[in-house]
Design a protein around this motif. Structure first.
Motif, PDB file in Angstrom:
ATOM      1  N   LYS A  39      -3.493   5.563  -8.396  1.00  0.00           N
ATOM      2  CA  LYS A  39      -2.913   4.289  -7.963  1.00  0.00           C
ATOM      3  C   LYS A  39      -3.903   3.140  -8.059  1.00  0.00           C
ATOM      4  O   LYS A  39      -3.498   1.976  -8.007  1.00  0.00           O
ATOM      5  CB  LYS A  39      -2.391   4.410  -6.532  1.00  0.00           C
TER       6      LYS A  39
ATOM      7  N   SER B 259      -1.203   3.383 -13.100  1.00  0.00           N
ATOM      8  CA  SER B 259      -0.294   2.836 -12.085  1.00  0.00           C
ATOM      9  C   SER B 259       0.487   1.622 -12.569  1.00  0.00           C
ATOM     10  O   SER B 259       1.604   1.370 -12.103  1.00  0.00           O
ATOM     11  CB  SER B 259      -1.089   2.445 -10.840  1.00  0.00           C
TER      12      SER B 259
ATOM     13  N   ASP C   8       3.434  -1.532  -6.856  1.00  0.00           N
ATOM     14  CA  ASP C   8       3.727  -0.324  -6.091  1.00  0.00           C
ATOM     15  C   ASP C   8       4.719  -0.595  -4.954  1.00  0.00           C
ATOM     16  O   ASP C   8       5.708   0.118  -4.784  1.00  0.00           O
ATOM     17  CB  ASP C   8       2.405   0.229  -5.535  1.00  0.00           C
TER      18      ASP C   8
END
Length: 372
Positions: free
Chosen positions: A167, A173, A180
């Motif tokens: 992430k 990511s 996110d």
């Protein structure tokens, strides 16, 4: 369709949440659903007891599933989802639908030509308080909207000793919290208040180096830790979105407030079925169950479990049950509110505009200016 076998791609924390929700749905409603095979990179541990074991290939998993639920890392969402769609299978896909706008829009075009159904896990649409905000604003209950504010505060990455992971790597990511978490928030705003016209964003990486997850040596972080976005909607409404993964707070929170000329509405994700309503004329504030003012609100209220599994799992459960019912029950209404890949792609465009604005030192970027 008489029963659903759900094949899982990936088996990290969010996949386990999906599986827990699916098990609760089967127990609570009696709908014939089960977790089938699981496809993941690391198959060194025994497959979960509630599954049908590991699939050795993605093709094997897809062929033996009625629904494919993708919970892998962001960088492979596009390719895996495209393979499911081309195979003509029903698809339940974790957000984001791609690491950028180009992937999201390409997947939306591909899904548009497929007769099988798809849904993205944008579960804020299945929180009764969010639906109530949409319905009350549309009904004029708080007058003309003056502004809106949305704040998401997470603390999970505040510790500089926390090791790097996928992430924190843009290649895997696609971005930091603006992607996110922000894809949820941009979808919430589009869903409840209207389409976005323009954004101006700024972002910051607070902890620029972290220990490598394997070697422990310092490695650079190339995604943001926090973002602040000013937004103007097509209908003229304006607001601010603040998202951080480095907030020094006791508990993470996601709050959404809408202020109007006749009152205001206040929602927190930790209590998805409740809403605080202030009415200016009465100088009175009430807090209670979100009113069920539309057919979709009534539908979603009936999806929540009798015994809560926690707000996060409950919201995922409601989202998944909505999708499974559409596949299993004859005559089930098709709700325009369903967060399809096409809808998720529109929210991905807003996220992309935010990143482009930040790259231009906060210059306003209009949605009409975006091109792949």
């Amino acid at each position: 369709m008489n029963a659903l076998t759900i094949g899982m791609i990936g088996f990290g924390s969010i996949a386990r949440t999906h599986c827990m929700a699916a098990a609760a749905i089967a127990a609570d409603t009696g709908l014939p659903i089960r977790i089938g095979k699981i496809y993941r990179r690391d198959r060194s541990l025994a497959a979960p007891f509630f599954s049908l074991g590991y699939a050795q290939t993605l093709e094997e998993l897809i062929s033996e599933s009625d629904v494919v639920d993708i919970c892998s890392t962001n960088d492979v969402h596009f390719e895996q989802a495209a393979q499911v769609i081309r195979a003509g299978k029903n698809l339940y896909l974790e957000k984001p639908v791609g690491v950028n706008m180009a992937q999201a829009e390409a997947l939306a075009r591909l899904a548009g030509d497929c007769p099988a159904r798809n849904q993205v896990a944008l579960m804020y649409r299945f929180m009764p308080g969010v639906i109530a905000i949409r319905d009350l604003v549309a009904a004029g209950e708080i007058g003309e909207v003056i502004e809106f504010q949305c704040r998401v505060q997470h603390s999970g990455y505040l510790n500089p000793s926390r090791k790097s992971n996928w992430k924190l790597k843009k290649a895997a990511s696609g971005g930091g919290p603006l992607l996110d978490i922000g894809v949820h928030i941009m979808d919430l705003i589009r869903f409840s208040l209207g389409e976005v016209d323009a954004v101006a964003a700024e972002m910051k990486t607070v902890i620029r180096q972290r220990p490598d997850e394997k070697t422990g040596q310092p490695v650079n972080v190339d995604v943001e830790d926090c973002a602040r976005v000013r937004m103007r909607l097509v209908n003229g409404r304006e607001g601010i979105v603040e998202i951080t993964r480095v907030a020094s707070v006791l508990e993470q929170s996601s709050t959404f407030s809408v202020y109007g000329t006749a009152g205001s509405l206040h929602f927190t994700a930790a209590a998805p079925g409740r809403l605080r309503v202030y009415r200016q004329t009465d100088a009175c504030e009430t807090c209670g169950a979100a009113p069920l003012g539309s057919p979709f609100a009534q539908h979603v209220a009936g999806l929540y479990p009798r015994t809560s599994l926690g707000w996060m799992t409950d919201a995922h459960l409601a989202s998944q049950l909505h999708f499974y019912r559409s596949l299993l029950l004859e005559g089930e209404p098709v709700y325009r509110e369903t967060p399809t890949i096409a809808e998720a792609a529109l929210s991905s465009r807003v996220v992309e505009a935010g990143y482009r604005s930040a790259a231009l030192d906060g210059k306003t970027v209009r949605m009409s200016e975006l091109s792949v």
